[in-house]
Motif scaffolding. Structure first.
Motif, PDB file in Angstrom:
ATOM      1  N   PHE A 191      17.146 -63.222 -52.397  1.00 54.59           N
ATOM      2  CA  PHE A 191      17.196 -61.764 -52.484  1.00 54.59           C
ATOM      3  C   PHE A 191      18.112 -61.368 -53.630  1.00 54.59           C
ATOM      4  N   LEU A 192      17.569 -60.550 -54.521  1.00 53.32           N
ATOM      5  CA  LEU A 192      18.352 -60.090 -55.670  1.00 53.32           C
ATOM      6  C   LEU A 192      18.620 -58.595 -55.528  1.00 53.32           C
ATOM      7  N   GLY A 193      19.870 -58.233 -55.380  1.00 55.54           N
ATOM      8  CA  GLY A 193      20.214 -56.825 -55.216  1.00 55.54           C
ATOM      9  C   GLY A 193      21.435 -56.731 -54.330  1.00 55.54           C
ATOM     10  N   GLU A 194      22.250 -55.725 -54.559  1.00 54.93           N
ATOM     11  CA  GLU A 194      23.455 -55.600 -53.752  1.00 54.93           C
ATOM     12  C   GLU A 194      23.096 -55.220 -52.334  1.00 54.93           C
ATOM     13  N   ALA A 195      23.556 -56.005 -51.396  1.00 56.67           N
ATOM     14  CA  ALA A 195      23.252 -55.745 -49.988  1.00 56.67           C
ATOM     15  C   ALA A 195      24.522 -55.315 -49.280  1.00 56.67           C
ATOM     16  N   SER A 196      24.879 -54.062 -49.468  1.00 56.37           N
ATOM     17  CA  SER A 196      26.081 -53.560 -48.798  1.00 56.37           C
ATOM     18  C   SER A 196      25.900 -52.080 -48.544  1.00 56.37           C
ATOM     19  N   SER A 197      26.792 -51.523 -47.769  1.00 54.15           N
ATOM     20  CA  SER A 197      26.652 -50.116 -47.419  1.00 54.15           C
ATOM     21  C   SER A 197      26.915 -49.199 -48.617  1.00 54.15           C
ATOM     22  N   VAL A 226      22.060 -62.586 -54.485  1.00 50.94           N
ATOM     23  CA  VAL A 226      22.928 -62.261 -55.612  1.00 50.94           C
ATOM     24  C   VAL A 226      22.928 -60.752 -55.798  1.00 50.94           C
ATOM     25  N   ASP A 227      24.088 -60.174 -55.965  1.00 55.19           N
ATOM     26  CA  ASP A 227      24.180 -58.731 -56.193  1.00 55.19           C
ATOM     27  C   ASP A 227      23.534 -58.346 -57.513  1.00 55.19           C
ATOM     28  N   ALA A 228      22.940 -57.181 -57.536  1.00 57.16           N
ATOM     29  CA  ALA A 228      22.396 -56.643 -58.783  1.00 57.16           C
ATOM     30  C   ALA A 228      22.194 -55.159 -58.582  1.00 57.16           C
ATOM     31  N   GLU A 229      22.416 -54.389 -59.599  1.00 62.70           N
ATOM     32  CA  GLU A 229      22.083 -52.974 -59.530  1.00 62.70           C
ATOM     33  C   GLU A 229      20.726 -52.795 -60.191  1.00 62.70           C
ATOM     34  N   SER A 230      20.184 -51.603 -60.098  1.00 58.07           N
ATOM     35  CA  SER A 230      18.804 -51.436 -60.522  1.00 58.07           C
ATOM     36  C   SER A 230      18.604 -51.283 -62.033  1.00 58.07           C
ATOM     37  N   THR A 231      18.866 -52.341 -62.748  1.00 56.16           N
ATOM     38  CA  THR A 231      18.532 -52.365 -64.171  1.00 56.16           C
ATOM     39  C   THR A 231      17.947 -53.733 -64.474  1.00 56.16           C
ATOM     40  N   GLU A 232      17.194 -53.766 -65.548  1.00 59.25           N
ATOM     41  CA  GLU A 232      16.585 -55.020 -65.937  1.00 59.25           C
ATOM     42  C   GLU A 232      17.682 -56.008 -66.327  1.00 59.25           C
ATOM     43  N   HIS A 233      18.651 -55.488 -67.027  1.00 61.86           N
ATOM     44  CA  HIS A 233      19.761 -56.316 -67.470  1.00 61.86           C
ATOM     45  C   HIS A 233      20.461 -56.990 -66.293  1.00 61.86           C
ATOM     46  N   SER A 234      20.730 -56.198 -65.290  1.00 61.22           N
ATOM     47  CA  SER A 234      21.411 -56.723 -64.116  1.00 61.22           C
ATOM     48  C   SER A 234      20.536 -57.754 -63.398  1.00 61.22           C
ATOM     49  N   GLN A 240      20.164 -65.478 -63.567  1.00 60.59           N
ATOM     50  CA  GLN A 240      20.925 -66.557 -64.184  1.00 60.59           C
ATOM     51  C   GLN A 240      21.970 -67.113 -63.219  1.00 60.59           C
ATOM     52  N   THR A 241      22.625 -66.184 -62.529  1.00 63.35           N
ATOM     53  CA  THR A 241      23.620 -66.608 -61.539  1.00 63.35           C
ATOM     54  C   THR A 241      22.977 -67.506 -60.484  1.00 63.35           C
ATOM     55  N   LEU A 242      21.836 -67.048 -60.006  1.00 64.25           N
ATOM     56  CA  LEU A 242      21.155 -67.822 -58.967  1.00 64.25           C
ATOM     57  C   LEU A 242      20.773 -69.211 -59.486  1.00 64.25           C
ATOM     58  N   LEU A 243      20.239 -69.247 -60.679  1.00 66.65           N
ATOM     59  CA  LEU A 243      19.824 -70.531 -61.259  1.00 66.65           C
ATOM     60  C   LEU A 243      21.032 -71.458 -61.415  1.00 66.65           C
ATOM     61  N   LEU A 258      12.905 -53.067 -61.537  1.00 66.46           N
ATOM     62  CA  LEU A 258      13.679 -53.338 -62.737  1.00 66.46           C
ATOM     63  C   LEU A 258      14.414 -54.677 -62.588  1.00 66.46           C
ATOM     64  N   ILE A 259      14.974 -54.893 -61.428  1.00 66.48           N
ATOM     65  CA  ILE A 259      15.639 -56.173 -61.162  1.00 66.48           C
ATOM     66  C   ILE A 259      14.618 -57.307 -61.256  1.00 66.48           C
ATOM     67  N   ALA A 260      13.465 -57.089 -60.651  1.00 63.32           N
ATOM     68  CA  ALA A 260      12.423 -58.128 -60.658  1.00 63.32           C
ATOM     69  C   ALA A 260      11.998 -58.460 -62.086  1.00 63.32           C
ATOM     70  N   ILE A 261      11.860 -57.429 -62.892  1.00 63.63           N
ATOM     71  CA  ILE A 261      11.388 -57.650 -64.257  1.00 63.63           C
ATOM     72  C   ILE A 261      12.435 -58.413 -65.067  1.00 63.63           C
TER      73      ILE A 261
END
Lengths: 352, 352
Positions: A191-197, A226-234, A240-243, A258-261
């Motif tokens: 899962f890629l994206g910040e999972a917090s309140s 891995v945390d990520a905000e909604s940008t392609e860059h993130s 990369q972090t996950l890899l 955007l994260i997926a892309i």
DNA sequence: CTGAAAGCGCTTACAG
DNA sequence: CTGAAAGCGCTTACAG
């Protein structure tokens, strides 16, 4: 001949009092048909338009809505999230349909937007859009409520939030995306994206993901998030972090397109193939999702409908009618990025 | 406690007259520092905001600009051209920077927008955006001029147009794109896009194309031109039309990225490879251009700068300062879709 | 159905 | 530097 005429000029031309002109123009039933016609003729002759400022001042309302699109200050200002742009389009049309004007403003989360629009009476109500840190602006929502400002926000619909929220069923969407990946035979889904309140929408998507995994007897593992905000860059960085962690995984559920892309690009830079090596699913269905290669499977949020609901609810609030938060359905849209079975490299024959 | 307070309340609290409050709030130098502080304190205590309607009415200006995005009625309303969305983002920011509010409206070309905004004093000036049929709305531009309305439009900058126009150097862009294709060894370059005075921007791009071809001793051939408006769908159809003609061609210059992207899809559906079989160049550099496969070579229009120029010139007009049309530079951005020499299918080894 | 009048909340000469 | 007053252009009770 500049638009200098006032209702007095019309009154004079039509041979009636100014009050009657005003009544006729506001569509009062108290005006004789014949009189109304004379006034109409004068209006056209002088190309008269009611002065909105005077009218608004007198009527104590503005006939306009404000759309505030706020973003984290970290987000570079170059590109606005296309998902919100799409929502913006549908909101604009919904406003027009209801006879309201739309004021827009792109704020940084840190600014004092909560004070500005409604209180200076530029707008009757506010639509809030943005993927910002919820915890950081929740405080401002409370203030809006305290001031009696009418507003609706796009976002996660959760218990005891200030004001009205309209959002899609993020949990359901997360569920559908993850189940689909499981159905494709994937076993190690990251899962890629910040999972917090701080990011309730992402969090709900994550919860759907975790839930389905649990039901399948596979726990959600922290090493695969891995945390990520909604940008392609993130998204690229998160991938990369996950890899770098050297964990095995065969699929990605990204919290946004955007994260997926971004993640797909990182994968491709590593020589990994989508979907053969890694299946991937996004969220939002922005236009780009169908253009990337391979086209991205994603969870569709129906922005057209969302825009209508947003302004409809806001108008209810403004009119003092009861209105509640609403959760819109989320629908999975399957494209090539997640289909392990299909095998369609575009130079080969169609696998069908 | 709703925002009910007026300048009289502030005056009372601060122990001064209402006039002084107004002066202090408008930043008049005629106010004692100490008095100003007392007023400021009262303002904060009561959470007071100047009523914009009253202020605007009195000052005879609105402090807001209107953005009208119009489209051909034929265009389906689902997706707004991303190029304009990008321009919208930069215009919004430019307005904010100048302290103006922005009203937006997406009109059909057929509507009577010319009458609405400025004349009802909702806005001090208008920004016009859109790829519509120029001939069809030129008439409305004349009316705007006749009414003394301040406006600027994004579009082709040509002699004797009504009002101010800001646009990029379409001719130059067309030139650069075509020359680049020639440099790649292409000989039979087709043009996709309507090349007529109804669409002056496309026409200029076409003229640049024809000019470069002529200089290279290759005439622009009618068989290699197909009309298209700026949608992916239209680009797809145009490409099909071209293919059906059975003319030989080795490159496409599309009048916009959306057209190019549609054309690429049609090509791919025919099993033709980009850039090996057909090189392709678009125009605009919308975000999607770098995401398609292969990434699209295109002519960049700097929307960030464009937005600033648009509002800057409009503000000049509003202030009665002299202002002229401006042509912005167009810059070629080379990506894979046009590079015959480079050979980088992503599963092969990197050429180079 | 119509008119005279008050007033929405400011801004800005005008007169100290 | 400050206050009293007029007025921006409408809308809407109020009184016919």
């Amino acid at each position: 001949m500049k638009g200098k005429s006032t209702s007095f000029d019309i009154a004079h031309l039509a041979g009636v009092s100014q009050s009657t002109v005003s009544r006729a123009l506001r569509g009062s039933p108290l005006v004789n048909e014949e009189t109304r016609r004379r006034i109409q003729a004068a209006v056209e002759q002088l190309n008269y338009k009611v002065d909105k400022n005077a009218s608004n001042l007198r009527r104590m309302h503005s006939g306009t809505l404000a759309l505030l699109l706020f973003e984290d200050p970290t987000t570079d200002e170059s590109h606005i999230n296309p998902f919100f742009l799409s929502l913006l389009g549908s909101i604009t049309r919904a406003c027009a349909k209801q006879g309201y004007d739309l004021l827009i403003s792109f704020q940084q989360l840190s600014h004092d937007w909560h004070a500005d629009f409604a209180e200076s009476k530029k707008a009757d109500g506010i639509i809030l859009l943005g993927y910002g840190d919820y915890i950081a602006y929740r405080d401002k929502l409370d203030k809006l409520v305290a001031h009696g400002t009418c507003f609706v926000r796009w976002g996660a619909v959760l218990p005891d939030q200030p004001g009205l929220s309209i959002g899609c069923d993020n949990f359901e969407g997360g569920t559908a995306a993850t189940q689909h990946l499981l159905d494709q035979g994937c076993q190690r889904i990251a899962f890629l994206g910040e999972a917090s309140s701080h990011y309730p929408e992402f969090f709900e998507r994550y919860r759907g993901y975790a839930e389905v995994l649990a039901q399948a007897g596979l726990a959600a593992r922290a090493e695969l998030q891995v945390d990520a905000e909604s940008t392609e860059h993130s998204g690229y960085a998160a991938m990369q972090t996950l890899l770098a962690r050297k964990e095995r995984f065969d699929a990605i559920f990204a919290a946004s397109d955007l994260i997926a892309i971004g993640a797909m690009r990182a994968l491709s830079d590593q020589g990994l193939r989508v979907p053969q090596d890694v299946a991937i699913v996004g969220f939002d269905d922005i236009a780009m999702a169908s253009y990337v290669n391979p086209p991205l499977t994603t969870v569709v949020q129906d922005t057209r409908h969302a825009g209508e609901v947003l302004v409809d609810r806001l108008l209810s609030l403004i009119r003092g009618q009861p209105a509640e938060s609403v959760v819109l359905p989320a629908k999975l849209m399957v494209r090539r990025s997640s289909q392990k079975s299909a095998a369609p490299p575009k130079t080969g024959r169609a696998a069908r």
